[in-house]
Design an enzyme around this catalytic site. Structure first.
Site, mmCIF file in Angstrom:
data_model
loop_
_atom_site.group_PDB
_atom_site.id
_atom_site.type_symbol
_atom_site.label_atom_id
_atom_site.label_comp_id
_atom_site.label_asym_id
_atom_site.label_seq_id
_atom_site.Cartn_x
_atom_site.Cartn_y
_atom_site.Cartn_z
ATOM 1 C CG HIS A 233 -2.444 -6.712 10.001
ATOM 2 N ND1 HIS A 233 -3.077 -7.218 8.889
ATOM 3 C CD2 HIS A 233 -1.110 -6.846 9.771
ATOM 4 C CE1 HIS A 233 -2.163 -7.642 8.038
ATOM 5 N NE2 HIS A 233 -0.966 -7.424 8.544
ATOM 6 C CB CYS B 259 -0.418 -4.918 6.447
ATOM 7 S SG CYS B 259 0.446 -6.335 5.765
ATOM 8 C CG ASN C 118 -0.278 -10.585 6.655
ATOM 9 O OD1 ASN C 118 -1.170 -9.884 6.197
ATOM 10 N ND2 ASN C 118 0.854 -10.086 7.113
#
Ligand code: ACO
Length: 333
Positions: free
Chosen positions: A260, A118, A290
């Protein structure tokens, strides 16, 4: 870290690409012991995108990169480097970046992948920043692209509800506008003591691919949700403060935080700890879930397109991902 740089890097174009297929929480209710209410309350997610069979990280990434080039009014031939940030590569090798290069016909660019899950986009931004600041390259495409749907265990309600597919790209260029604009600084960290917290355990390096490993879902994402949550809050808060202090700035100077998009509750907790209004955080997790390395560049692009980032604004990016890896970046537009 404090050495004056020769040149400054700025983002001159952003682009995104999301697969058309939408998978809603209601769709997941049909195959899993879950509910729209649970998912939305615990994560803020309402739906996510799923790549079609003929789509992959390279095709999604190339679409996003092309859109960034169009926005910047530049051609693929002008690219010196393509940095592809992905944890769902097309194949083991060659790099997904080389497939992107081929699709774009970016004939002069070097191209390679980086793996920071990520945190990939912020790590990629940091690498691109250094190349431009030292004068090695002028135009660098940083892409975050993922097909997370391919590494999900669709029977595991604790993970598969969280992730989605997509791509975002940012085109960095050497700027003549001086040191006070563009990428002010990037700050990246890793802690290999937490490799087990979030992992796709299958691979070929430890043991060859075999039926047993595939059948036991070793090629699917495994996550310890609560410890990831706690580490995300701790590290993203910490590195955000560090990034601002490094530039002699405070949270009051920040116009927009682009975090994020892993869980809305993580973002809200960080906002509380930083004492920054949640209204200053760009949030689009409800639409995409996500998307790992694609999450920040998608959010950054949508923030620009919606007018939430204006010339002169200070933008803070902050992220945590598997590794663990984490980072932040300060950008003056
Ligand atoms: N639907 C219904 N119930 C569920 C679901 C679901 N989808 N998932 C879990 N539950 C249940 C659990 O089984 C548990 O039940 P129990 O109390 O009977 O045992 C209960 O809900 C609570 O589970 P928790 O794990 O405590 O739920 P929590 O509030 O911690 O939320 C979540 C879980 C959403 C995964 C959260 O921990 C989280 O977001 N973690 C961080 C993820 C993250 O930040 N990832 C970032 C990095 S990603 C990357 O780098 C690839």
């Amino acid at each position: 870290m404090n050495k004056p740089s020769l040149y400054q890097a700025e983002i001159v174009g952003t682009g995104i690409y999301l697969p058309e297929k939408v998978l809603t929480n209601a769709d997941l209710e049909k195959s899993l012991d879950t509910s729209d209410e649970w998912i939305f309350t615990r994560t803020g997610i309402q739906e996510r995108r799923i790549a079609q069979k003929d789509e992959s990280s390279s095709t999604l990434g190339a679409h996003a990169a092309r859109n960034a080039l169009i926005q910047a009014g530049m051609t693929p031939e002008e690219l010196d480097l393509i940095i592809m940030c992905t944890s769902t590569p097309d194949v083991l090798y060659p790099s997904t970046a080389c497939f992107v290069q081929k699709i774009l016909a970016a004939s002069k660019a070097a191209a390679y992948d980086i793996s920071a899950v990520c945190s990939g986009f912020v790590f990629g931004l940091s690498i691109a920043e250094q190349y431009i600041k030292c004068g090695r390259y002028e135009n660098i495409m940083v892409i975050g692209a993922e097909v997370n749907s391919r590494i999900m265990d669709w029977t595991d309600r604790t993970t598969c509800i969280l992730f989605g597919d997509g791509a975002g790209a940012a085109l960095l260029k050497r700027t003549e506008r001086g040191e006070t604009v563009g990428i002010l600084s990037t700050h990246i960290y890793s802690d290999g003591n937490y490799t087990d917290t979030l992992m796709v355990p299958g691979g070929i390096g430890r043991e060859p691919v075999n039926h047993e490993a595939v059948d036991s879902k070793m090629y699917c994402l495994k996550m310890s949700g609560q410890s990831t949550f706690k580490m995300a809050v701790k590290r993203m808060t910490e590195v955000s403060r560090e990034c601002l202090a490094f530039n002699g700035l405070s949270t009051e100077d920040v116009d927009l935080v682009v975090p994020h998009q892993a869980n809305r509750r993580i973002i809200e907790t960080i906002a509380g700890k930083l004492e920054v209004s949640i209204d200053k955080f760009f949030i689009n997790i409800h639409k995409y879930g996500n998307t790992s390395a694609a999450s920040i560049p998608i959010a950054l692009h949508e923030a620009r397109e919606s007018g939430k980032i204006q010339p002169g604004n200070l933008c803070l990016l902050t992220v945590l991902g598997a590794g663990l890896t984490w980072g932040a970046a300060a950008i003056r537009w």
